[in-house]
Motif scaffolding. Structure first.
Motif, short mmCIF file in Angstrom:
data_model
loop_
_atom_site.label_atom_id
_atom_site.label_comp_id
_atom_site.label_asym_id
_atom_site.label_seq_id
_atom_site.Cartn_x
_atom_site.Cartn_y
_atom_site.Cartn_z
N SER A 155 0.84 -1.19 0.00
CA SER A 155 0.00 0.00 0.00
C SER A 155 0.88 1.24 0.00
CB SER A 155 -0.91 0.00 1.24
OG SER A 155 -0.12 -0.06 2.42
N GLY A 156 0.25 2.40 -0.25
CA GLY A 156 0.95 3.66 -0.06
C GLY A 156 1.13 4.54 -1.27
N TYR A 183 9.65 3.48 3.45
CA TYR A 183 8.54 2.55 3.65
C TYR A 183 8.43 2.18 5.13
CZ TYR A 183 8.72 1.72 -1.43
OH TYR A 183 8.70 1.86 -2.80
N LEU A 184 7.25 1.77 5.51
CA LEU A 184 7.04 1.17 6.82
C LEU A 184 6.78 -0.31 6.60
CD1 LEU A 184 4.65 3.82 8.41
CD2 LEU A 184 7.08 3.49 8.94
N ALA A 185 7.40 -1.13 7.44
CA ALA A 185 7.21 -2.57 7.33
C ALA A 185 7.10 -3.17 8.72
CB ALA A 185 8.38 -3.21 6.57
N HIS A 294 4.23 -0.72 3.49
CA HIS A 294 3.50 0.50 3.14
C HIS A 294 4.48 1.58 2.70
CE1 HIS A 294 0.48 3.67 3.33
NE2 HIS A 294 1.30 4.37 4.08
N ALA A 295 4.24 2.15 1.51
CA ALA A 295 5.06 3.27 1.01
C ALA A 295 4.65 4.52 1.77
CB ALA A 295 4.86 3.43 -0.49
N TYR A 296 5.44 4.90 2.75
CA TYR A 296 5.05 5.91 3.73
C TYR A 296 5.36 7.34 3.31
CZ TYR A 296 5.39 8.66 8.06
OH TYR A 296 5.28 9.63 9.01
#
Length: 549
Positions: A155-156, A183-185, A294-296
């Motif tokens: 997502s993101g 990104y958040l992972a 997630h592409a933050y």
């Protein structure tokens, strides 16, 4: 979801060939192909349809059973059908974060493929884009406006160019690594270092050709940096922020798996830890329906105005829910008190209330039995000096006498036994990780510094009047005054203990009062869990929405 409803002609046949490895033994045929074709946007349901239609072969023989179990080492083929013609706009929602008529930034939901391919001809981000931005239809036939991509289940933030001039400029910026992406992972386990760089070349997996891998030869340079933002109390998973300096396929997924911390929900690069979760943490496994990536954040220079643009986007609900579920890990409660202070009675009350309990004394007793961990270490250090000739176990009476006579020996024994108890308590909390709370009675918890090492979340003390402890309760335990005095001398005094406690149970009356006090403390612990949950929600809000704080 990809389907064929918007296409009328030019049917295309697809063909895949793979070799099942021994590690694929007992895997269903539809699951094998569903995993293998995941990144091509092909659903497991579509795979089932193709198998039932007779499009699958095992060692050259048609197999129409989706649930056929593999033996390993088979040659597998699968045929599929897709139709490709011109793109048809899809009037579906698109969360547009920024749009100036030249550049748009979109928050792509997980599960949406970026652009069409023969294996996924409809239901992509591009199909939605040409509805919201019809001007891009004059650009690339199948990837209009696309300057970079996100995996289907990531997502993101994704950037889109709305004309060919800006598309070329943005593509060049990405190629020249002038765009900053973070990104958040959520990854399995807890990395040993809070910050780390992974500079490892990547290429096709030498065996599994549909996968990427860190390779020694022939790979392309790939560099990532990660920062651990949070780890759940049970050590099952961590939230990390990853900045990538190159844009290799599956880079974050491969790099994090390479250092032993694959993404939660990633059944391609983290199949083993996911399988363990399905067995040991089924509730968490159910929440991980995709890789938690997630592409933050996204920062770049506008190709026309040269303005520096920067965007952040909080992760979606499924990502947040996974973090909240992890934070709800068992409340690790330590129970302490002076010798003969009523700890065993409180443990019994808690057990009657169906609360998991642990006794350090019982742990040590088991450890002292023949072939136990403590027995083995004591025997290595002292030979047969403290071995009972009849039972073969540690002779606790003889050992106690020796510890009373020799302070150095006592400290040495404590240094042997304390790590064993700590290990047993850690395993006890892990075993009950899905419970609201679990209580471990550890007499020397404070003396061992467990509270400062954050090995427990709360410390409950039992305060008992001296005359009750040294009189009535001592007599019930069958301990003479001299032995009790020795036990007392090995611990902190009661005031020092109670000053370090989260809450205190007053054991100054009968068992009915003790039961009432224990119930009161359970309410205090429940309030602490609620406060922790609220605090964590606020922490996530500030973390993911820094401009709002």
């Amino acid at each position: 979801m990809c389907n064929n409803e918007d296409f009328q002609e030019n049917e295309t046949e697809l063909l895949w060939t793979k070799t099942a490895e021994f590690s694929d033994r007992n895997t269903r045929l539809d699951k094998f192909w569903g995993t293998a074709l995941e990144e091509e946007g092909i659903s497991r349901g579509k795979v089932k349809d193709w198998i039932k239609a007779g499009f699958a072969e095992i060692n050259g023989k048609i197999c129409k059973k989706p649930n056929q179990k593999l033996m390993g080492n088979e040659e597998l083929t699968l045929k599929g059908e897709a139709e490709l013609t011109s793109l048809v706009p899809e009037e579906l929602p698109l969360e547009i974060i920024y749009n100036d008529g030249k550049i748009a930034v979109i928050n792509k939901p997980a599960g949406l493929t970026t652009h069409p391919a023969p294996s996924c001809p409809t239901g992509t981000l591009v199909h939605r884009m040409i509805h919201h931005f019809p001007e891009i239809r004059d650009m690339d036939e199948w990837r209009p406006g696309i300057v970079h991509r996100l995996d289907k289940f990531t997502s993101g933030l994704i950037t889109v160019a709305l004309n060919e001039h800006d598309r070329l400029a943005m593509s060049t910026a990405f190629a020249d690594r002038e765009v900053n992406k973070a990104y958040l992972a959520i990854v399995h386990g807890v990395p040993k270092r809070e910050f780390g760089e992974i500079d490892q070349p990547m290429g096709r997996h030498p065996v599994h050709k549909t996968k990427m891998a860190v390779v020694l030869k022939g790979g392309r340079d790939a560099r990532s940096e990660y920062e651990v933002l949070w780890s759940d109390p049970a050590g099952r998973a961590s939230l990390v922020k990853v900045k990538i300096y190159t844009g290799r396929t599956h880079q974050i997924r491969v790099h994090m798996a390479h250092i032993g911390h694959p993404l939660v929900g990633d059944q391609v690069y983290g199949s083993m830890p996911h399988a363990i979760w399905e067995q040991d943490q089924p509730q968490l496994a159910k929440l991980a329906e995709r890789q938690m990536l997630h592409a933050y954040s996204l920062s770049f220079t506008h190709p026309d105005s040269e303005e520096e643009l920067s965007f952040t986007q909080a992760p979606p609900e499924d990502f947040i829910n996974m973090l909240k579920a992890l934070d709800k890990s068992v409340q690790r409660v330590g129970l302490i008190g002076m010798p003969c202070g009523g700890k065993s009675a409180v443990l019994k009350i808690l057990a009657e209330k169906k609360i998991p309990t642990f006794s350090a004394d019982e742990s040590v007793a088991r450890s002292y039995e023949k072939d136990g961990a403590g027995w083995e270490l004591m025997r290595q250090r002292f030979g047969n000096r403290f071995i009972d000739n009849e039972t073969g176990n540690i002779d606790k009476a003889e050992l106690f006498t020796a510890m009373c006579e020799n302070e150095d020996l006592r400290r040495e024994v404590m240094n042997i036994i304390h790590p064993i108890v700590q290990h047993d308590v850690t395993e006890f909390y892990k075993t009950n990780s899905n419970q609201p709370l679990a209580v471990a009675e550890v007499p020397l918890l404070l003396e061992g510094g467990w509270h400062t090492k954050k090995l427990v979340d709360a410390v409950i003390g039992i305060r008992t009047p001296e005359e009750k402890r040294t009189g009535e309760l001592r007599e019930k335990r069958g301990i003479d005054p001299e032995m009790l005095a020795v036990f007392d001398s090995w611990q902190w005094d009661e005031k020092s203990k109670m000053d370090c406690c989260t809450a205190i149970i007053e054991n100054d009356a009968d068992l009915a009062k003790l039961d009432s006090e224990t119930t009161r403390i359970l309410e205090v612990l429940a309030d602490l869990r609620k406060d922790k949950e609220t605090s964590f929600e606020n922490y996530l809000k500030k973390l993911f929405n820094p401009d709002e704080s």
